[in-house]
Design a protein around this motif. Structure first.
Motif, short mmCIF file in Angstrom:
data_model
loop_
_atom_site.label_atom_id
_atom_site.label_comp_id
_atom_site.label_asym_id
_atom_site.label_seq_id
_atom_site.Cartn_x
_atom_site.Cartn_y
_atom_site.Cartn_z
N ALA A 72 0.84 -1.20 0.00
CA ALA A 72 0.00 0.00 0.00
C ALA A 72 0.87 1.24 0.00
O ALA A 72 0.60 2.22 -0.71
CB ALA A 72 -0.92 -0.01 1.21
N LYS A 73 1.96 1.20 0.82
CA LYS A 73 2.85 2.36 0.89
C LYS A 73 3.55 2.57 -0.44
O LYS A 73 3.71 3.70 -0.88
CB LYS A 73 3.87 2.15 2.01
N ILE A 74 3.99 1.48 -1.07
CA ILE A 74 4.64 1.59 -2.38
C ILE A 74 3.67 2.21 -3.39
O ILE A 74 4.06 3.08 -4.17
CB ILE A 74 5.14 0.20 -2.85
N ALA A 75 2.42 1.78 -3.32
CA ALA A 75 1.41 2.35 -4.22
C ALA A 75 1.26 3.85 -3.97
O ALA A 75 1.15 4.64 -4.92
CB ALA A 75 0.08 1.65 -4.02
N GLU A 76 1.29 4.25 -2.67
CA GLU A 76 1.23 5.68 -2.33
C GLU A 76 2.39 6.43 -2.95
O GLU A 76 2.23 7.50 -3.54
CB GLU A 76 1.32 5.84 -0.80
N SER A 210 13.84 6.94 -3.90
CA SER A 210 14.73 6.18 -3.01
C SER A 210 13.93 5.57 -1.85
O SER A 210 14.20 4.46 -1.42
CB SER A 210 15.90 7.04 -2.52
N GLU A 211 12.91 6.31 -1.38
CA GLU A 211 12.04 5.74 -0.33
C GLU A 211 11.30 4.52 -0.85
O GLU A 211 11.17 3.51 -0.17
CB GLU A 211 11.03 6.78 0.16
N LYS A 212 10.82 4.64 -2.08
CA LYS A 212 10.12 3.51 -2.72
C LYS A 212 11.07 2.32 -2.84
O LYS A 212 10.67 1.17 -2.58
CB LYS A 212 9.60 3.94 -4.10
N ALA A 213 12.29 2.59 -3.23
CA ALA A 213 13.28 1.51 -3.39
C ALA A 213 13.52 0.80 -2.05
O ALA A 213 13.63 -0.43 -1.99
CB ALA A 213 14.59 2.07 -3.93
N GLN A 214 13.56 1.61 -0.97
CA GLN A 214 13.74 1.02 0.37
C GLN A 214 12.59 0.09 0.71
O GLN A 214 12.77 -1.02 1.20
CB GLN A 214 13.81 2.12 1.43
N LYS A 215 11.37 0.58 0.42
CA LYS A 215 10.18 -0.23 0.70
C LYS A 215 10.20 -1.50 -0.16
O LYS A 215 9.83 -2.58 0.32
CB LYS A 215 8.90 0.57 0.40
#
Ligand SMILES: [Zn+2]
Length: 446
Positions: A72-76, A210-215
């Motif tokens: 869900a967070k990645i989708a956000e 980069s946040e998405k990559a971490q997730k």
């Protein structure tokens, strides 16, 4: 797994060691209580593994929940990144438009500059021409060169008109140029702001990526973890099913042992009948020849039993009062089905076998206390009797037993309230649900 090894050895041993000749293949020498004990061990091991399986299952569920959160967070993040990209594209478009505007302004300025320069050249040339001919005198020359007065007037006005018109146009153009330059500066300021905004958005996009990559990395780890949990679960399930198989196998061994003892009882009954017939024949023959006194020794009843042994196949297992009959009854205010008959007496009360047979099991259980199970064969039919709550048992499994032979003493062991014998009679073999139980009064005169 030590236990597993132990059990499989026990089974292997059970399959190879000792067999009763009449029984053929599966008879074994391991006693029912040993097998029961092993079955219990396997069962508790299986329970332990099953609870581990449940733990794994809940861990997997937790993991899946986390994965869904992260998804869900990645989708956000994806949505935010798309939004930012749109804004960047908008800014880029505005920048392009502004650059085009600047180019247009520059072109217009350049055109004006050229025009001003040309006009300036023209004016300079005229001024030079006038100077070369000697200041205002040259104007005079121009004027004096007139052929008539009309021509003179014309020439005066022409000179004035040309000069002032040129000047006026040049001034206007200068003003226009200044205005354009001012506008260019404004547009350039706007362009700088747009570039700034765009750079900010690019930074934001980078951060989001980069946040998405971490997730995404975390998600990958969770997937890996889940895969290993699933694998562990599968292994545990395999182990559990192996144990269940083993448990069942031991159950089969127990049944085989019960059947072996029942068969022994049956053969013993046949042999006893044959012996009785032979003895009767012999006695008849003796009576025919001598007709003297009889040698009155009764069959085989143990002398240690103080219970009067009845004639026939069955006898009462203990002396005392019947305190609870077979069937529905009330125990501590709760209705329950009583699968046996209770006989109570005080003091040291011997318990005897209700009929000829073989001891299947003699052990301690938390409910039955010291308990003995005996298999019987009466007219070729198998019966099982149970003697529970004894203070002690005198027999062990596999042992042949005679009707009226003492097997133990009345007691208060296990789930019992006061000294008594809990006596059960089953048509066929004993089972956990006691579905073969009958009222002992059906066969025994209590
Ligand atoms: Zn009872």
């Amino acid at each position: 797994m030590n236990k597993k090894h132990f059990v499989s050895i026990a089974i292997a041993a059970a399959l190879t060691i000792g067999s009763f000749p009449a029984m053929g293949t599966t008879a074994n020498a391991t006693s029912v209580e040993d097998l029961k004990k092993k079955q219990g061990e396997v069962s508790s091991q299986k329970d332990k593994i099953n609870s581990e399986i449940n733990k794994k299952k809940s861990e997997i569920n937790e993991n899946i929940d986390k994965q869904q959160d992260i998804k869900a967070k990645i989708a956000e993040f994806d949505a935010k990144i798309r939004d930012t990209e749109n804004k960047i594209a908008e800014k880029a478009k505005e920048i392009d438009e502004t650059n085009a505007e600047i180019d247009q302004l520059k072109k217009e300025i350049k055109e004006l500059e050229t025009k001003i320069k040309e006009r300036n050249e023209l004016l300079k040339e005229r001024a030079r021409a006038i100077q070369e001919k000697g200041g205002s005198a040259n104007y005079l020359d121009v004027l004096l060169g007139a052929e008539s007065f009309g021509d003179f007037i014309n020439r005066v006005s022409a000179v004035n008109t040309i000069v002032s018109a040129d000047k006026k146009i040049m001034d206007e153009q200068k003003r226009d140029q200044e205005e354009l330059e001012k506008k260019q500066k404004e547009v350039e300021t706007k362009l700088a702001e747009l570039e700034d905004d765009k750079a900010g958005l690019e930074t934001l996009k980078q951060d989001l990526n980069s946040e998405k990559a971490q997730k995404a990395e975390l998600f990958k780890q969770l997937e890996k973890q889940q895969a290993s949990l699933e694998k562990e679960k599968v292994n545990l399930e395999k182990e559990s099913s192996e144990l269940a198989k083993m448990e069942q196998q031991i159950g089969g061994e127990i049944q085989a042992e019960q059947a072996r003892l029942a068969e022994l009882a049956r053969q013993r009954e046949i042999e006893k009948k044959r012996q009785a017939e032979a003895a009767a024949k012999k006695a008849a023959a003796q009576k025919a020849t001598t007709s003297s006194s009889s040698g009155g020794s009764s069959a085989s009843a143990s002398a240690s039993a103080s219970v009067p042994v009845s004639s026939g196949a069955w006898t009462r297992p203990a002396s005392g009062a019947i305190t609870t009959e077979y069937g529905w009854d009330n125990l501590n205010g709760e209705s329950r089905f009583h699968y046996g008959t209770d006989i109570a007496a005080r003091g040291s009360v011997p318990i005897v076998a209700a009929a000829d047979g073989y001891v299947i099991k003699s052990h301690y259980s938390s409910s039955y206390g010291n308990v003995v199970y005996i298999t019987h064969s009466i007219n070729g039919k198998t019966f099982t009797t149970v003697y529970a709550h004894m203070s002690s048992a005198l027999v062990s499994s596999g042992q042949p037993i005679d009707k009226g032979q003492q097997i133990g003493y009345m007691g208060d062991t296990g789930y019992s309230f006061g000294q008594h014998l809990h006596f059960e009679l089953h048509e066929g073999s004993w089972n956990g649900s006691k579905s073969n139980s009958v009222n002992p009064r059906k066969y025994i005169n209590l």
